[in-house]
Scaffold this motif. Structure first.
Motif, short mmCIF file in Angstrom:
data_model
loop_
_atom_site.label_atom_id
_atom_site.label_comp_id
_atom_site.label_asym_id
_atom_site.label_seq_id
_atom_site.Cartn_x
_atom_site.Cartn_y
_atom_site.Cartn_z
N ALA A 1 0.87 -1.18 0.00
CA ALA A 1 0.00 0.00 0.00
C ALA A 1 0.90 1.23 0.00
O ALA A 1 1.73 1.40 0.89
CB ALA A 1 -0.91 0.00 1.22
N ALA A 2 0.75 2.08 -1.00
CA ALA A 2 1.67 3.21 -1.17
C ALA A 2 0.90 4.51 -1.34
O ALA A 2 -0.06 4.57 -2.13
CB ALA A 2 2.58 2.98 -2.37
N ARG A 3 1.32 5.53 -0.61
CA ARG A 3 0.72 6.86 -0.75
C ARG A 3 1.83 7.88 -1.01
O ARG A 3 2.67 8.13 -0.15
CB ARG A 3 -0.05 7.24 0.51
N ASN A 4 1.86 8.40 -2.21
CA ASN A 4 2.88 9.37 -2.63
C ASN A 4 4.30 8.85 -2.37
O ASN A 4 5.11 9.48 -1.70
CB ASN A 4 2.67 10.70 -1.91
N ALA B 1 -2.06 2.14 -5.06
CA ALA B 1 -1.73 3.56 -4.95
C ALA B 1 -2.89 4.24 -4.24
O ALA B 1 -3.95 4.48 -4.83
CB ALA B 1 -1.48 4.15 -6.33
N ASP B 2 -2.71 4.54 -2.97
CA ASP B 2 -3.80 4.93 -2.09
C ASP B 2 -3.85 6.45 -1.88
O ASP B 2 -2.97 7.02 -1.23
CB ASP B 2 -3.64 4.22 -0.75
N ASN B 3 -4.86 7.08 -2.44
CA ASN B 3 -5.03 8.53 -2.30
C ASN B 3 -3.78 9.32 -2.70
O ASN B 3 -3.39 10.28 -2.03
CB ASN B 3 -5.42 8.88 -0.86
N CYS B 4 -3.16 8.91 -3.78
CA CYS B 4 -1.91 9.54 -4.22
C CYS B 4 -2.18 10.83 -4.99
O CYS B 4 -3.16 10.96 -5.72
CB CYS B 4 -1.12 8.58 -5.11
N GLY C 1 -6.08 5.12 5.61
CA GLY C 1 -5.13 4.33 6.38
C GLY C 1 -4.71 3.08 5.65
O GLY C 1 -5.39 2.60 4.73
N LYS C 2 -3.59 2.54 6.08
CA LYS C 2 -3.03 1.35 5.44
C LYS C 2 -3.98 0.16 5.50
O LYS C 2 -4.11 -0.60 4.54
CB LYS C 2 -1.69 1.00 6.12
#
Length: 419
Positions: free
Chosen positions: A51-54, A82-85, A110-111
């Motif tokens: 799980a990756a954000r920016n 790609a979470d809320n990137c 959240g993750k």
């Protein structure tokens, strides 16, 4: 009054000693008992989840280290959520060779929610892939080339949940990153390692772990959404009879915060998360400990128990006695030196214990620490100071509303540079 002060501090000392003395036994087990060599009968099929954000700066090197594994590539699929990137994390991950899904949900942040999304996506769109297990990593991780092969040995031996040896990409950035690094090295070597050797359950620590697909299917995805979803997962697994294993030969490297502000915010979330887990699972752990005679449940209870409260009680008690001694005309003149001595002795004792664990970890893991000899020695002295900073953090976490926020990762290194 003086006798009461001395007796109170003695009781606090005995309480800590009794509750945590088993970790001294753990240290001896880690030093003198070695794990068995395993040979797998089967090479299992896995999906790797991140799980990756920016995380555009670091996600490429993680995927590269996965693709360079000494394990059949056809048995490993890489998924990135790609979470809320707001950057090009998805584009970088696709270019590096991952299967990428993008999620935009400002309500469920959240993750844990991102993991639940990707697990449910895989269940519906990749049901015929027959993944036997799922690796979970953070975007800033790097994997040793033998990571999956070593984890496969333990997975094949019967463990359904496994954690691994956690090292750092930037140990020697400063005393803060070194403090984190020593803590995780100690956790791997002197907590999870002896737990596994004694056939009790280990604890998952944030990143670098493997979960059997049967557990994910049973839970219908990822159901852990407290601020520390990793320890929540560990606690729930122990309560439900799972034994979490540890593979010391499977090594990952991750980035540690370097600024105190970033460290404060991260550990504030961790402290709040531990309170949440304690409130939700504390009673169940006590019942499991006594009803099932489960030492792992006791170990996990001591892991999440806010022991800082006992420390704070001791400090506040002695400070109150000190203030009373200063301003009261009827107080014994011996109260001031007695309470001052008790406070200083308490801090000294804690410092020595923490320093001893930091030094022991540094000595035994010397070759694993990527730093100069001078810094390795220097940071054994600052390690207790790093742990002491948890005191104000734990106090603030009691009263402040805290939400999950991402940590900005900027240390861009390849596995070859940190190994």
């Amino acid at each position: 009054m003086l006798s009461f002060i001395n007796n109170f501090n003695f009781v606090i000392f005995i309480l800590f000693t009794v509750c945590y003395s088993y970790q001294i036994i753990y240290a001896f087990v880690a030093l003198f008992k070695k794990p068995k060599e395993l040979t797998p009968k089967k090479l299992h099929k896995y999906a790797v989840i991140t799980a990756a954000r920016n995380e555009s700066a670091v996600i490429g090197e993680l995927i590269k280290s996965i693709k360079n594994q000494k394990y059949p590539s056809e048995l490993v699929d890489i998924f990135v959520i790609a979470d809320n990137c707001t950057d090009n994390t998805a584009e970088v991950a696709r270019k590096a060779g991952a299967i990428v899904y993008e999620r935009n949900n400002k309500e469920l942040v959240g993750k844990g929610y991102a993991l639940d999304f990707i697990f449910k996506t895989i269940a519906t769109q990749y049901s015929d892939a027959n993944y036997e297990g799922y690796f979970i990593f953070d975007a800033d991780n790097l994997l040793d080339e033998n990571y999956i092969a070593e984890m496969n040995k333990m997975f094949d031996s019967g463990y359904r949940i496994l954690t691994s040896y956690r090292n750092s990409k930037n140990y020697d950035s400063n005393w803060i990153s070194a403090g984190y690094s020593l803590w995780f090295l100690r956790e791997a070597k002197y907590l999870n390692n002896p737990r596994m050797l004694l056939n009790t359950s280990c604890a998952v620590s944030g990143t670098g772990f493997l979960v059997h697909s049967d557990i994910i299917n049973k839970n219908e995805g990822w159901k852990y959404h407290l601020l520390t979803e990793d320890i929540e997962f560990s606690i729930d697994s122990v309560i439900n009879g799972e034994t979490i294993g540890y593979c010391g030969n499977a090594k990952i490297y991750d980035e540690q915060p370097c600024t105190f502000e970033q460290s404060w915010n991260q550990r504030l979330r961790w402290s709040k998360g531990f309170y949440q887990v304690f409130g939700k699972y504390g009673l169940s752990l006590v019942k499991t400990t006594f009803q099932k005679h489960c030492f792992s449940a006791y170990d996990m209870f001591m892991t999440i128990t806010p022991a800082i409260f006992v420390t704070l009680t001791s400090i506040l008690f002695n400070l109150s006695c000190l203030i009373y001694g200063i301003f009261s005309l009827t107080a014994s003149p011996k109260i001031i030196p007695t309470t001052l001595g008790a406070i200083l002795i308490s801090f000294f004792n804690f410092y020595i214990v923490l320093y001893a664990f930091g030094l022991l970890t540094t000595i035994t893991e010397w070759d694993q620490i990527n730093s100069t000899p001078f810094k390795k020695i220097l940071y054994t002295f600052t390690f207790p100071v790093f742990i002491f900073t948890y005191i104000p953090i734990s106090i603030v976490a009691l009263f402040k509303k805290i939400e999950w926020t991402p940590i900005n990762h900027t240390v861009v290194k390849s596995i070859e540079e940190v190994r």
